[in-house]
Scaffold this motif. Structure first.
Motif, mmCIF file in Angstrom:
data_model
loop_
_atom_site.group_PDB
_atom_site.id
_atom_site.type_symbol
_atom_site.label_atom_id
_atom_site.label_comp_id
_atom_site.label_asym_id
_atom_site.label_seq_id
_atom_site.Cartn_x
_atom_site.Cartn_y
_atom_site.Cartn_z
ATOM 1 N N VAL A 1 33.830 29.162 24.661
ATOM 2 C CA VAL A 1 34.339 30.275 26.225
ATOM 3 C C VAL A 1 35.701 31.124 25.370
ATOM 4 C CG1 VAL A 1 34.810 29.592 27.996
ATOM 5 C CG2 VAL A 1 33.505 28.459 27.359
ATOM 6 N N SER A 2 36.567 29.671 25.496
ATOM 7 C CA SER A 2 37.997 31.322 24.987
ATOM 8 C C SER A 2 37.787 32.107 23.658
ATOM 9 C CB SER A 2 38.853 29.267 24.265
ATOM 10 O OG SER A 2 38.136 29.315 23.130
ATOM 11 N N THR A 3 37.127 31.782 23.159
ATOM 12 C CA THR A 3 36.926 32.733 22.299
ATOM 13 C C THR A 3 35.918 34.298 22.893
ATOM 14 O OG1 THR A 3 36.189 31.889 20.043
ATOM 15 C CG2 THR A 3 35.693 33.949 20.600
ATOM 16 N N LEU A 4 35.409 33.972 24.043
ATOM 17 C CA LEU A 4 34.505 35.654 24.697
ATOM 18 C C LEU A 4 35.087 35.723 25.405
ATOM 19 C CD1 LEU A 4 31.980 37.081 26.212
ATOM 20 C CD2 LEU A 4 31.857 34.991 27.253
ATOM 21 N N MET A 5 36.196 34.823 26.638
ATOM 22 C CA MET A 5 37.174 35.237 27.278
ATOM 23 C C MET A 5 38.410 35.738 26.679
ATOM 24 S SD MET A 5 36.577 34.141 30.028
ATOM 25 C CE MET A 5 34.703 34.050 29.141
ATOM 26 N N HIS A 6 38.623 35.538 24.975
ATOM 27 C CA HIS A 6 39.796 36.771 24.593
ATOM 28 C C HIS A 6 38.938 38.073 23.927
ATOM 29 C CE1 HIS A 6 42.554 36.495 20.216
ATOM 30 N NE2 HIS A 6 41.612 37.696 20.102
ATOM 31 N N GLU A 7 38.004 37.818 23.754
ATOM 32 C CA GLU A 7 36.870 39.398 23.925
ATOM 33 C C GLU A 7 36.776 40.135 25.060
ATOM 34 O OE1 GLU A 7 37.623 40.189 20.023
ATOM 35 O OE2 GLU A 7 37.377 38.452 19.475
ATOM 36 N N LEU A 8 36.946 39.653 26.120
ATOM 37 C CA LEU A 8 36.745 40.028 27.083
ATOM 38 C C LEU A 8 38.238 41.169 27.942
ATOM 39 C CD1 LEU A 8 34.835 37.621 29.126
ATOM 40 C CD2 LEU A 8 33.594 40.178 28.368
ATOM 41 N N VAL A 9 39.089 40.095 27.495
ATOM 42 C CA VAL A 9 40.582 40.469 27.140
ATOM 43 C C VAL A 9 41.078 41.908 26.376
ATOM 44 C CG1 VAL A 9 43.159 40.070 27.049
ATOM 45 C CG2 VAL A 9 41.135 38.665 28.181
ATOM 46 N N HIS A 10 40.157 42.134 25.406
ATOM 47 C CA HIS A 10 39.956 43.240 24.687
ATOM 48 C C HIS A 10 39.121 44.222 25.182
ATOM 49 C CE1 HIS A 10 42.506 41.713 21.496
ATOM 50 N NE2 HIS A 10 41.956 41.222 21.032
ATOM 51 N N PHE A 11 38.080 43.734 25.892
ATOM 52 C CA PHE A 11 37.124 45.117 26.548
ATOM 53 C C PHE A 11 38.353 45.721 27.828
ATOM 54 C CE2 PHE A 11 34.715 44.865 30.586
ATOM 55 C CZ PHE A 11 33.777 46.262 30.014
ATOM 56 N N MET A 12 38.695 44.676 28.503
ATOM 57 C CA MET A 12 39.711 45.193 29.360
ATOM 58 C C MET A 12 40.873 46.424 28.945
ATOM 59 S SD MET A 12 38.768 42.780 32.058
ATOM 60 C CE MET A 12 39.429 41.230 31.589
ATOM 61 N N GLN A 13 41.170 46.046 27.893
ATOM 62 C CA GLN A 13 42.630 46.933 27.269
ATOM 63 C C GLN A 13 42.027 48.024 27.304
ATOM 64 O OE1 GLN A 13 43.470 43.746 24.223
ATOM 65 N NE2 GLN A 13 45.170 42.724 26.140
ATOM 66 N N ARG A 14 40.687 48.034 26.686
ATOM 67 C CA ARG A 14 40.284 49.811 25.895
ATOM 68 C C ARG A 14 40.916 51.256 27.002
ATOM 69 N NH1 ARG A 14 34.134 51.126 24.251
ATOM 70 N NH2 ARG A 14 34.703 52.795 23.669
ATOM 71 N N ASP A 15 40.909 50.651 28.627
ATOM 72 C CA ASP A 15 41.264 51.864 29.136
ATOM 73 C C ASP A 15 42.629 52.199 29.550
ATOM 74 O OD1 ASP A 15 38.328 52.352 29.688
ATOM 75 O OD2 ASP A 15 38.202 50.826 31.458
ATOM 76 N N LEU A 16 43.287 50.809 28.887
ATOM 77 C CA LEU A 16 44.717 51.179 29.103
ATOM 78 C C LEU A 16 45.050 51.872 27.893
ATOM 79 C CD1 LEU A 16 46.185 47.289 28.982
ATOM 80 C CD2 LEU A 16 46.127 48.981 30.721
ATOM 81 N N PRO A 17 46.869 53.309 28.711
ATOM 82 C CA PRO A 17 47.285 54.518 27.841
ATOM 83 C C PRO A 17 47.912 53.389 26.974
ATOM 84 C CG PRO A 17 48.446 53.372 30.367
ATOM 85 C CD PRO A 17 47.411 52.773 29.721
#
Length: 219
Positions: free
Chosen positions: A125-141
């Motif tokens: 679960v923690s690994t999936l959440m870790h990678e989902l954070v990166h998924f969301m970070q993709r749109d940051l400038p």
């Protein structure tokens, strides 16, 4: 959050090859996040797409275990909103990996280790959440190769593990990282720097120095 704040503080000349286009913020108050709707196949959230039937079943096991963590539920809701804004689901694959998990900025695919999921879905679960954070970070400038983006992902990673009562093996990187984080920000960043040698910190780095580093890499 730390990375979102850094996006506001960083103001070097724009480099199209290194910066993501601004979009919605990574984290939003839970009051404005729509609930996750579940797809009929293996009870997966509708924003996740898994081609392999066996992979859908394994990912569904992780999603069910995630419901016991308030932080994991929040990340799932926020990732669902991010996917909705982008207008497409997040592709997930379960594959034999050396790492626990990865998220590719180039392909937009989140990968999880097949072996580790077979061992213990809850521990993933923690690994999936870790990678989902990166998924969301993709749109940051922000540039994609920052240690601070890993810092944010690991803080979520460790918090989810704590809420689920999951302890990392004593000889694992996560165990070492948690010990360093307890010592303070500087020791933890030094450990991340050693682990992610190609990434650069914004911490104590001037924008001109970072730009020079990018140009040297591109030559």
């Amino acid at each position: 959050m730390l990375v979102a704040a850094l996006a506001l503080l960083l103001a070097p000349p724009a480099l199209a090859v290194a910066v993501r286009a601004p979009a919605a913020p990574t984290f939003l108050p839970s009051s404005v996040v729509a609930p996750i709707s579940s797809a009929p196949d293996a009870s997966l959230p509708s924003f996740l797409s898994v081609a392999d039937p066996g992979g859908r079943i394994m990912l569904a096991d992780i999603i069910r275990a995630a419901q016991a963590s308030p932080t994991a539920r929040r990340i799932l809701n926020q990732a669902a909103l991010t996917a909705q804004i982008r207008g497409r689901p997040l592709a997930v694959e379960i594959a034999p990996l050396k790492e626990l998990g990865t998220y590719s900025y180039d392909t937009g695919v989140l990968s999880l280790s097949l072996h580790d999921i077979n061992d213990n879905p809850q521990a993933n679960v923690s690994t999936l959440m870790h990678e989902l954070v990166h998924f969301m970070q993709r749109d940051l400038p922000l540039p994609s190769d920052l240690l601070e983006t890993e810092l944010e992902a690991y803080i979520v990673d460790f918090r989810v593990s704590h809420e689920l009562g999951v302890k990392a093996p004593s000889d694992s990187f996560n165990a070492s990282a948690q010990k360093e984080l307890k010592k303070g920000f500087k020791p933890f960043m030094e450990l991340l720097s050693a682990q992610y040698g190609e990434d650069a910190p914004l911490w104590k780095t001037r924008s001109r120095a970072y730009e020079a580093r990018l140009r040297s890499v591109l030559q």
